[in-house]
Design an enzyme around this catalytic site. Structure first.
Site, PDB file in Angstrom:
ATOM      1  N   GLY A   8       4.620  -9.535   3.489  1.00 32.08           N
ATOM      2  CA  GLY A   8       4.445 -10.061   3.589  1.00 32.08           C
ATOM      3  C   GLY A   8       5.396 -11.293   4.548  1.00 32.08           C
ATOM      4  N   TYR A  13      -5.704 -16.903  -9.701  1.00 39.22           N
ATOM      5  CA  TYR A  13      -4.319 -16.640  -9.423  1.00 39.22           C
ATOM      6  C   TYR A  13      -3.342 -16.216 -10.652  1.00 39.22           C
ATOM      7  CZ  TYR A  13       0.061 -17.118  -6.897  1.00 39.22           C
ATOM      8  OH  TYR A  13       0.766 -17.472  -6.456  1.00 39.22           O
ATOM      9  N   LYS A  50      -0.896 -12.798 -10.625  1.00 39.14           N
ATOM     10  CA  LYS A  50       0.615 -12.898 -10.775  1.00 39.14           C
ATOM     11  C   LYS A  50       1.001 -11.599 -12.142  1.00 39.14           C
ATOM     12  CE  LYS A  50       2.371 -13.203  -7.609  1.00 39.14           C
ATOM     13  NZ  LYS A  50       2.485 -13.273  -6.171  1.00 39.14           N
TER      14      LYS A  50
END
Length: 324
Positions: free
Chosen positions: A14, A166, A170
């Site tokens: 990333g 989300y 995580k």
């Protein structure tokens, strides 16, 4: 104990993102050799700003990976002594395929990275999780800490809200990392940043800075919104602290302070009265200290103060042309 790592080869997944770009910049500045991953080598929006960094010509190599493709990940991780795993979808808007677009890349991607690290003989893996894995709403701000996890069942009931999903992505990805660390003996340490803002290195506006822009432009927000802000450079530095300090272990909350939205808006309005910030008429929550980030502070870490975080965020939005 802090180990000197100059000349060491590390991999950053990333790397083209908001935090990843800053991490690559700092790694190159410290003399590391960096193997950086992107989604598309043909997309200059991912590659050009990385290739322009000082030291990149001789010490940066870019790799194209798919988080669901183990072989592409192993090719990037191989020959590295350490890995920083940042790559994970950050989606808070509505999406159709939650499993395919959000959960699978986050969870299976983390599993693939850690398995590749194990098979490549990597030493330490720093995994970037989130405060969202710990606390789903402002009502639980005081619960933030190493032993706190979100209620995944509750969040999954809110499946239509991508922000809750989300959080699930995580938390589930981080739990997968800890499970593999225990089963396979990978040296894993985790960073849990809050809402990351500050100077933008990539050409595109990221999710957290979009939030700041929305606030400045008067968008209304729900009562449960909380602001657990931290400077992007601090988050990048925290990754290095966790990697270079052999004593660092476990989860590390990384926030400058914790507050409800209304308190943060008052703070911004004091610095920039020309912007008409939206009013929140709920309960006025206090601004809390960053005592929850004690583990990082005990490692000698110093956070950028809130005034500077706000000023740097406004300045970069203006410089990049997102804000007049």
């Amino acid at each position: 104990m802090v180990m000197s790592k100059k000349g060491e080869v590390v991999c950053v997944t990333g790397a083209s993102g908001f935090i990843g770009s800053w991490l690559v910049h700092l790694l190159l500045a410290r003399g590391y050799v960096v193997r950086a991953t992107v989604k598309d080598l043909g997309d200059e929006r991912e590659t050009k700003h990385l290739e322009a960094m000082e030291g990149a010509e001789s010490r940066l190599r870019l790799f194209q990976i798919d988080l669901l493709d183990y072989d592409s990940i192993f090719a990037a991780v191989n020959s590295s002594t350490g890995v920083f795993h940042l790559a994970s979808p950050c989606i808070v808007h509505q999406i159709q395929d939650v499993q395919g677009e959000l959960l699978d890349p986050a969870i299976k991607g983390t599993i693939n990275v850690l398995k590749a690290a194990k098979n490549a003989g990597v030493g330490r893996v720093v995994v970037t999780s989130s405060i969202s894995a710990m606390i789903p709403t402002a009502n639980h701000l005081g619960d933030a800490g190493e032993g706190c996890w979100i209620d995944e069942d509750y969040c999954r009931q809110k499946r239509g809200n991508s922000a809750f999903m989300y959080s699930v992505s995580k938390a589930a990805a981080e739990k997968a990392a800890w499970r593999l660390a225990e089963e396979d003996g990978v040296d894993v340490v985790v960073l849990n940043p809050g809402v990351v803002v500050g100077p933008i290195l990539p050409p595109l506006l990221n999710t957290s800075m979009t939030l700041i822009l929305d606030i400045l432009q008067g968008k209304e927000f729900p009562e449960h919104l909380f602001m657990a802000l931290v400077h992007v450079k601090d988050v990048a530095l925290a990754h290095l602290v966790l990697y270079e300090n052999t004593s660092a272990a476990g989860r590390h909350l990384c926030v400058e302070s914790l507050s409800r939205y209304d308190r943060f808006a008052q703070h911004m309005e004091r610095l920039y009265p020309q912007y008409k910030l939206p009013r929140f008429h709920g309960k006025n929550g206090p601004l809390k200290s960053n005592a929850a980030s004690k583990k990082l502070i005990d490692l000698g870490f110093q956070f950028t103060p809130m005034d500077q975080i706000v000023k740097d965020s406004i300045q970069t939005l203006r410089t990049k042309g997102f804000l007049s």
